[in-house]
Design an enzyme around this catalytic site. Structure first.
Site, short mmCIF file in Angstrom:
data_model
loop_
_atom_site.label_atom_id
_atom_site.label_comp_id
_atom_site.label_asym_id
_atom_site.label_seq_id
_atom_site.Cartn_x
_atom_site.Cartn_y
_atom_site.Cartn_z
CB VAL A 14 -0.96 0.01 1.21
CG1 VAL A 14 -1.90 -1.16 1.16
CG2 VAL A 14 -0.20 0.02 2.53
CD GLU A 15 0.61 5.33 3.01
OE1 GLU A 15 1.78 5.72 3.09
OE2 GLU A 15 -0.22 5.51 3.89
N GLY A 16 1.95 2.82 -2.52
CA GLY A 16 3.03 2.64 -3.50
C GLY A 16 3.82 1.40 -3.19
#
Length: 830
Positions: free
Chosen positions: A499-501
């Site tokens: 998540v978040e990249g």
């Protein structure tokens, strides 16, 4: 004689560069050294010509008009032709946030006093009270087996508790009804919850990270803040942030969701608004959200706002009740059932006032996202990973000390000591990095590159901790059930990684790519001068000339420092810190200069193609990150008063990270094109070869021993973990048994001594409880001592047990028998 003179000249040149002598000072010194070549008889003509050319070149460099005409303007033309195209969204991402300690490391001359002068993090009274009160109450309510296997969600009572006790308003100011916690207080809350339930931690993290509250605080209109923030703080509104389009993945700028400005009716009145179609996925809290912060590309084909047709990425707050919005379905992220799912919108119309910040913020969404993400990604995922690591240490250290194989605790086996030491040191390091970074955030920084380092490396260290904890526990850890306190955390690790990249993207593109532009002392200035083609050429050349000369001086200084400090082992580098850790400051300073010079080599070797050589940027990013983590370990040690008992821990962390930094630079050199380039770069960066080594076995065993007992070091590392000794908290019970083991260890030593002396037959009893009984019969232990050890051994055995189930309990399609209830039971771990 000539060779000696050349060697002297080279040495003085290196010394001038090392000391950062000015151009004028260096020219004067070189002129004095070369004057005998020009003036004394007997010097061969080629040497005279060479000396004259050197002096002419230095003379040109010292005359501004000549230097700009002969050097800077041609260099500017070549620079512009080689400079890669940088889109507006890339520029916004690269320029987001601030530069903090990572800038010192990247520039090659870290000012350690600046770091050590940064105040250590401390909890305010209300934050500590919240941790001791509502957070502990929440942890007591959480039963992760029921959440993950039975309910597939947090129980309704937990949802209500989160809302009514302000867990969704950690970052919202008190004037809006929030708790207004510091970054450190926010992190401590998440870390403590994460050790009990990743589902609960994720639920709390999202509203307090990148979401409507943070966007509204930074960019919202007064009316939007007054309407939403009190409702978000009280839990009346549950938010989600919808960014990822179905095909976009980690390339957030590639979102396919589009909104078009138009007039239509809203609540019976014709207004200027946005007609939207969108399809988002991976959206945490979407199935239960009441308001969506939606990112989309906004178009204005009728020029209703008087600007461009394609306005760019925009963020709007859209109530879930809006016609055309569909939520409710769920994804199932690796058996971790936090609420996550798709968000669909078909022919949705919302007023233009729904844009965060109003119509004037149309097209500003990407800047909003990257600026907010800088702070949020420094808190939520690192906090969850660090909390999980502390819990893994609390469990694994106790388990290793209590679990017996081949007649002795497994903590005594070298095969266990290695992973146990890694868990302990990594937990120490992860918390150190959190403290250092969050201290900067609480001082007003938004460290962009550090946030990427934290996201990647803290979650990756969390993955290593999870793997090591599973290895130590063996079969105990892989049998899911109420007694398994590691399995779900292990399953959830890839969620944090993704998540978040995705972490691959963060490592290979962001850390060094953003670091090179944000942290380099001259590169951004050169790029700005070269990019501005509208100004007068002479003005552009003047600004480029200043940056270019600074850049050349910086390169020479870093080359000199990398070589000299590498050749001397950095033993004369002035640094803070007392003798026990001074060498680590010196080696970190040396490797910082080496990284700075390696950066220059990469920029000149690959030029505009560098961002496509992701293996190169990944290795340089690894070196930067290792130095950042080394700094964090040193700062934590100083902040905590340099306790003698923690010295082995900080030594292990520093030696590991410095060796990793050197290994990353060695791999960078090995993959440079051209043998001569590789040889020269190797000579500068690693004049003595790989002379920094990972921790020795002896140090590893010392670290493992520190946490195999109820020591002050172990207590400092696991501080903040929920260790209440209650029936549904096996990690707390293990911690209690470890403390009790320390109190009973003298009795165990007595039994072992009796075995060694032959008073008890070695191997006569295969079970520890049998040995205890035999010791009582032989008079080695008194009756009360036998009871104490036997009771302790029985409670240990209960915690070592694993669950088993009837088949109907494990499959949704199997029918439950008519008679009999739940029939899971525990058997001893094997």
């Amino acid at each position: 004689m000539t060779a000696l003179w050349l060697l002297l000249l080279a040495g003085i040149g290196v010394g001038l560069a090392y000391r950062q002598a000015s151009l004028g000072q260096s020219t004067l010194v070189v002129a004095i050294l070369l004057s005998p070549v020009l003036l004394l008889p007997g010097v061969l003509l080629p040497w005279r010509v060479l000396a004259l050319l050197v002096l002419i070149a230095l003379g040109v460099l010292n005359v501004d008009v000549l230097r700009r005409a002969l050097l800077s303007k041609p260099a500017l033309r070549r620079y512009r032709s080689a400079m890669p195209a940088v889109s507006a969204t890339e520029r916004q991402a690269l320029e987001a946030g601030t530069v903090w300690w990572e800038g010192e490391l990247f520039a090659g001359q870290p000012n350690w006093d600046r770091l050590l002068g940064c105040p250590r993090v401390r909890l305010e009274e209300d934050e500590q009270a919240f941790l001791d009160g509502p957070v502990n109450e929440l942890c007591a309510m959480l039963d992760d087996w029921e959440i993950t296997h039975v309910e597939g969600d947090l129980p309704p009572a937990v949802w209500e508790f989160l809302k009514t006790n302000g867990f969704f308003g950690l970052i919202i100011p008190k004037r809006y009804g929030g708790l207004e916690f510091s970054a450190w207080g926010h992190s401590c809350v998440l870390a403590k919850i994460a050790a009990r339930s990743i589902t609960a931690a994720s639920t709390v993290a999202v509203p307090n990270s990148l979401g409507p509250a943070e966007l509204l605080l930074e960019y919202g209109t007064d009316a939007q803040r007054e309407h939403y923030l009190p409702r978000l703080a009280s839990g009346e509104e549950v938010p989600c942030f919808a960014l990822t389009s179905a095909e976009a993945g980690s390339d957030a700028t590639a979102i396919t969701d589009v909104g078009v400005l138009c007039y239509d009716f809203h609540e019976g009145e014709e207004v200027l608004g946005i007609r939207l179609d969108f399809a988002k996925r991976y959206i945490t809290l979407a199935p239960v959200a009441t308001v969506i912060a939606l990112a989309f590309k906004l178009r204005d084909p009728e020029n209703l706002l008087g600007g461009a047709v394609d306005l760019g990425i925009t963020v709007a707050l859209i109530p879930v009740s809006t016609p055309g919005v569909r939520t409710g379905r769920r994804h199932f992220p690796l058996n971790t059932p936090f609420q996550n799912g798709p968000v669909i919108g078909e022919r949705v119309f919302v007023p233009v006032d729904y844009i965060v910040g109003g119509a004037e913020r149309a097209g500003d969404g990407w800047r909003m996202l990257v600026e907010c993400l800088t702070v949020g990604r420094s808190i939520s995922l690192p906090a969850n990973a660090a909390g999980g690591a502390r819990a893994a240490l609390a469990a694994s250290s106790a388990y290793a000390a209590l679990r017996r194989q081949f007649g002795r605790p497994i903590a005594e086996f070298e095969g266990i000591k290695a992973p146990l030491a890694r868990i302990a040191a990594n937990a120490y390091l992860m918390e150190a990095a959190n403290r250092m970074t969050l201290a900067a955030i609480d001082l007003g920084e938004a460290p962009a590159v550090a946030s990427a380092i934290m996201k990647y490396h803290i979650t990756e260290l969390g993955r290593q901790v999870a793997n090591d904890a599973m290895d130590i526990h063996g079969g105990k850890a892989i049998m899911l059930g109420p007694k398994n306190y590691l399995g779900r955390g292990y399953q959830s690790v890839p969620v944090m990684i993704t998540v978040e990249g995705a972490n691959i993207l963060t490592r290979s593109m962001i850390i060094f790519g953003q670091g090179a532009l944000r942290c380099h002392p001259w590169l951004a200035k050169e790029m700005r001068a070269a990019a501005n083609r509208d100004e007068d050429d002479s003005a552009a050349a003047s600004r480029f000339d200043q940056a270019l000369m600074g850049h050349l001086g910086h390169t020479l200084t870093m080359a000199a420092r990398a070589f000299v400090d590498g050749a001397t082992g950095a033993r004369w580098v002035p640094t803070p810190g007392e003798g026990r850790v001074r060498r680590y400051y010196q080696q970190a300073t040396r490797m910082s200069a080496a990284l700075a010079f390696a950066t220059e080599v990469a920029l000149n070797t690959y030029q505009g193609r560098l961002k496509r050589h992701e293996a190169v940027t990944a290795r340089l990013g690894d070196a930067l990150s290792a130095l950042y983590l080394t700094s964090a370990a040193l700062k934590r040690f100083e902040d905590e008063g340099s306790p003698e008992e923690d010295l082995a821990m900080v030594r292990w962390c520093c030696e590991t990270q410095l060796a990793l930094a050197q290994e990353a630079l060695a791999a960078f050199v090995a993959n440079l094109p051209g043998r001569m380039g590789r040889t020269l770069t190797q000579l500068v960066l690693l004049p003595r070869g790989r002379d920094l080594h990972p921790p020795s076995d002896a140090l590893t065993h010392e670290v493992a021993a520190l946490v195999s007992t109820y020591s002050s070091t172990r207590l400092r590392i696991v501080e903040g973990t929920y260790l209440v000794r209650e029936a549904n908290n096996p990690i707390g019970l293990l911690d209690g048994l470890l403390e009790e083991l320390d109190e009973l260890s003298f009795l165990e030593d007595r039994v072992r001594e009796a075995v060694r002396e032959g008073r008890l037959q070695k191997g006569a009893a295969t079970q520890w409880t049998d040995q205890i009984t035999a010791a009582g019969r032989a008079g080695v232990l008194e009756a009360g001592e036998v009871r104490a050890l036997t009771d302790h051994a029985q409670r240990v055995s209960d915690l070592m047990a694993v669950d088993d189930f009837d088949s109907y309990e494990l499959g949704t399609r199997r029918k439950r028998p008519v008679k009999g209830g739940r029939s899971s039971r525990s058997i001893a771990s094997t």
